[in-house]
Scaffold this active site. Structure first.
Site, PDB file in Angstrom:
ATOM      1  N   THR A 120       0.818  -1.206   0.000  1.00 62.79           N
ATOM      2  CA  THR A 120       0.000   0.000   0.000  1.00 62.79           C
ATOM      3  C   THR A 120       0.857   1.264   0.000  1.00 62.79           C
ATOM      4  O   THR A 120       1.981   1.253   0.518  1.00 62.79           O
ATOM      5  CB  THR A 120      -0.908  -0.012   1.251  1.00 62.79           C
ATOM      6  OG1 THR A 120      -1.520   1.259   1.406  1.00 62.79           O
ATOM      7  CG2 THR A 120      -0.112  -0.288   2.526  1.00 62.79           C
ATOM      8  N   ASP A 121       0.289   2.350  -0.517  1.00 59.93           N
ATOM      9  CA  ASP A 121       0.989   3.646  -0.452  1.00 59.93           C
ATOM     10  C   ASP A 121       1.071   4.176   0.980  1.00 59.93           C
ATOM     11  O   ASP A 121       1.848   5.090   1.276  1.00 59.93           O
ATOM     12  CB  ASP A 121       0.303   4.684  -1.362  1.00 59.93           C
ATOM     13  CG  ASP A 121      -1.168   4.933  -1.041  1.00 59.93           C
ATOM     14  OD1 ASP A 121      -1.708   4.295  -0.118  1.00 59.93           O
ATOM     15  OD2 ASP A 121      -1.772   5.786  -1.726  1.00 59.93           O
ATOM     16  N   GLU A 122       0.271   3.578   1.893  1.00 60.34           N
ATOM     17  CA  GLU A 122       0.259   4.089   3.270  1.00 60.34           C
ATOM     18  C   GLU A 122       1.575   3.859   4.003  1.00 60.34           C
ATOM     19  O   GLU A 122       1.798   4.439   5.067  1.00 60.34           O
ATOM     20  CB  GLU A 122      -0.886   3.454   4.061  1.00 60.34           C
ATOM     21  CG  GLU A 122      -2.231   3.826   3.501  1.00 60.34           C
ATOM     22  CD  GLU A 122      -3.375   3.443   4.418  1.00 60.34           C
ATOM     23  OE1 GLU A 122      -3.142   3.141   5.590  1.00 60.34           O
ATOM     24  OE2 GLU A 122      -4.510   3.466   3.935  1.00 60.34           O
ATOM     25  N   TYR A 147      -2.180  -0.685  11.009  1.00 60.81           N
ATOM     26  CA  TYR A 147      -2.273  -1.353   9.698  1.00 60.81           C
ATOM     27  C   TYR A 147      -1.061  -1.029   8.828  1.00 60.81           C
ATOM     28  O   TYR A 147      -0.363  -1.932   8.343  1.00 60.81           O
ATOM     29  CB  TYR A 147      -3.572  -0.944   8.979  1.00 60.81           C
ATOM     30  CG  TYR A 147      -3.535  -1.217   7.490  1.00 60.81           C
ATOM     31  CD1 TYR A 147      -3.511  -2.527   7.015  1.00 60.81           C
ATOM     32  CD2 TYR A 147      -3.497  -0.172   6.562  1.00 60.81           C
ATOM     33  CE1 TYR A 147      -3.459  -2.787   5.645  1.00 60.81           C
ATOM     34  CE2 TYR A 147      -3.440  -0.428   5.196  1.00 60.81           C
ATOM     35  CZ  TYR A 147      -3.420  -1.728   4.746  1.00 60.81           C
ATOM     36  OH  TYR A 147      -3.355  -1.989   3.390  1.00 60.81           O
ATOM     37  N   LYS A 151       2.089  -3.370   7.263  1.00 57.20           N
ATOM     38  CA  LYS A 151       2.359  -3.516   5.824  1.00 57.20           C
ATOM     39  C   LYS A 151       3.800  -3.088   5.528  1.00 57.20           C
ATOM     40  O   LYS A 151       4.500  -3.727   4.740  1.00 57.20           O
ATOM     41  CB  LYS A 151       1.370  -2.687   4.996  1.00 57.20           C
ATOM     42  CG  LYS A 151      -0.052  -3.175   5.004  1.00 57.20           C
ATOM     43  CD  LYS A 151      -0.247  -4.574   4.441  1.00 57.20           C
ATOM     44  CE  LYS A 151      -0.019  -4.664   2.946  1.00 57.20           C
ATOM     45  NZ  LYS A 151      -0.355  -6.011   2.413  1.00 57.20           N
TER      46      LYS A 151
END
Ligand code: NAD
Ligand code: DAU
Length: 331
Positions: A120-122, A147, A151
């Site tokens: 993810t870009d997060e 979260y 990741k």
């Protein structure tokens, strides 16, 4: 080619399986999915009889080994994926996202299987609203939530296994997906199904937060481009230049569904809420020649609204339990 798709009963994984069966008849597909609250075997009904389904946990080394040894490629989608849940109970995120990735990496290492890691870009944290910058593969990791930190941890395991053990791996970090079969806990399906139920959409905080939307089919076509043409050990960022504020997205949903654009409520903010995500996908586009098909977000959103209107039987069983969880959080 035989591919193992983990998390193939979830939102992006099931769309990946549909697309693969539709467009690549030479590919055999096996799905490994634990069918958590977020997984639904009915999402695989369109490909019934065309894929093998194994119910199991990516953190279980025995089932992982028994499946990985027979495939040429693993595409690892399985994860605990919802930020709000991770703020409430982080442990399943550590277990699935970190330990699960570790077990898969050990299995692909043992059996010398090609591995693609979905992320993810997060992992890059967030950007200010007025910052002209976007995330690139060189942006330092700076995750905000339980979260995104799990990741980020899993991405770092993949990088280490590629460098230290020569695992044939690639990583992709994608922005916010939308499209069919997304769980109603997520922003766009939650608001569409609320409007269908006559409930006013709920915007966290001021509603000014920006997400960079991409249609799930475009995410998945990029994954195949990376699997087929990406350089081993590399990270590719996937995005379709779809930046929109949450407020605009809710207003558009209301308009598409024939309601006044201001018929929503502001509710309490998500703790640590990331302000803005934005992806620079130059590397993916220039190196691999990938282009998105859904360049008009509004058209993709209209199709998504129509899908939820036509598929109430699919989402209705999730709706009450999801809203009960949100009620506990006051959102
Ligand atoms: P999802 O929550 O809809 O689906 C996750 C799937 O994984 C479910 O079918 C669930 O049953 C399965 N699963 C969970 N724990 C498992 C375990 N221990 N063992 C086996 N299966 C398990 O998630 P999604 O939105 O489809 O996201 C898929 C992947 O894409 C995730 O890795 C996520 O981090 C990543 N991602 C998502 C987005 C997005 O916008 N949704 C964007 C970028 C990246
Ligand atoms: O950026 C990629 C990420 O996008 C993925 O890694 C995650 O798995 C995926 O869930 C998504 O994370 P977000 O937290 O951005 O998505 P979510 O759908 O939960 O929320 C999108 C935005 O909408 C966010 O700013 C919070 C806000 N929101 C969400 C809900 C559920 C609301 O304003 N109201 C809501 O009811």
């Amino acid at each position: 080619m035989h591919v193992l798709v983990t998390g193939g009963a979830g939102f992006i994984g099931s769309n990946f399986v549909h697309q693969t069966v539709r467009e690549r008849p030479d590919v055999r597909v096996t799905v490994l999915d634990a069918l958590t609250y977020a997984g639904d075997e009915r999402s695989l009904e369109p490909v019934e009889g065309k894929v093998v389904f194994a119910k199991g946990d990516v953190a279980d080394p025995d089932i992982v080994d028994s499946l990985v040894k027979d495939v040429d490629l693993v595409v690892h989608f399985a994860a605990e994926s919802h930020n709000d849940n991770s703020l409430h109970d982080p442990w399943p995120f550590l277990r699935t996202n970190i330990i699960g990735t570790y077990q898969l990496l050990e299995a692909v290492r043992r059996h010398d299987v090609r591995y693609h890691h979905i992320s993810t870009d997060e992992v890059y944290g967030d950007l200010e609203l007025d910052d002209p910058a976007k995330f690139t593969p060189e942006t330092p990791y700076n995750p905000s939530s339980p979260y995104s930190s799990t990741k980020a941890s899993s991405d770092l395991l993949v990088r280490a296994w590629a460098r230290s053990f020569g695992v044939r791996a690639t990583i992709s970090n994608c922005s916010n997906n939308y499209g069919p079969y997304q769980h109603v806990e997520k922003f766009i399906p939650r608001q569409i199904t609320n409007v269908i139920d006559g409930v006013r959409p709920k915007l966290y905080g001021s509603g000014e937060n920006v997400r960079d939307w991409i249609h799930v089919e475009d995410h998945n076509s990029a994954v195949w481009a990376i699997v087929e043409r990406g350089r081993l050990g590399e990270t590719y960022l996937i995005g379709a230049d779809g930046e929109e504020s949450n407020k605009t997205v809710v207003e558009d949903i209301l308009e598409i569904m024939g309601r006044p654009r201001d018929a929503y409520d502001l509710v309490s903010d998500r703790p640590g809420h990331d302000m803005r995500y934005a992806i620079d996908s130059t590397k993916l586009r220039e190196e691999l020649g990938w282009v998105p098909r859904y360049e008009n977000f509004r058209t993709g959103l209209e199709a998504t609204v129509a899908w939820y209107q036509a598929n109430e039987a699919w989402w209705r069983p999730q709706k009450d339990a999801t809203e009960a969880k949100y009620a506990q959080l006051g959102r």
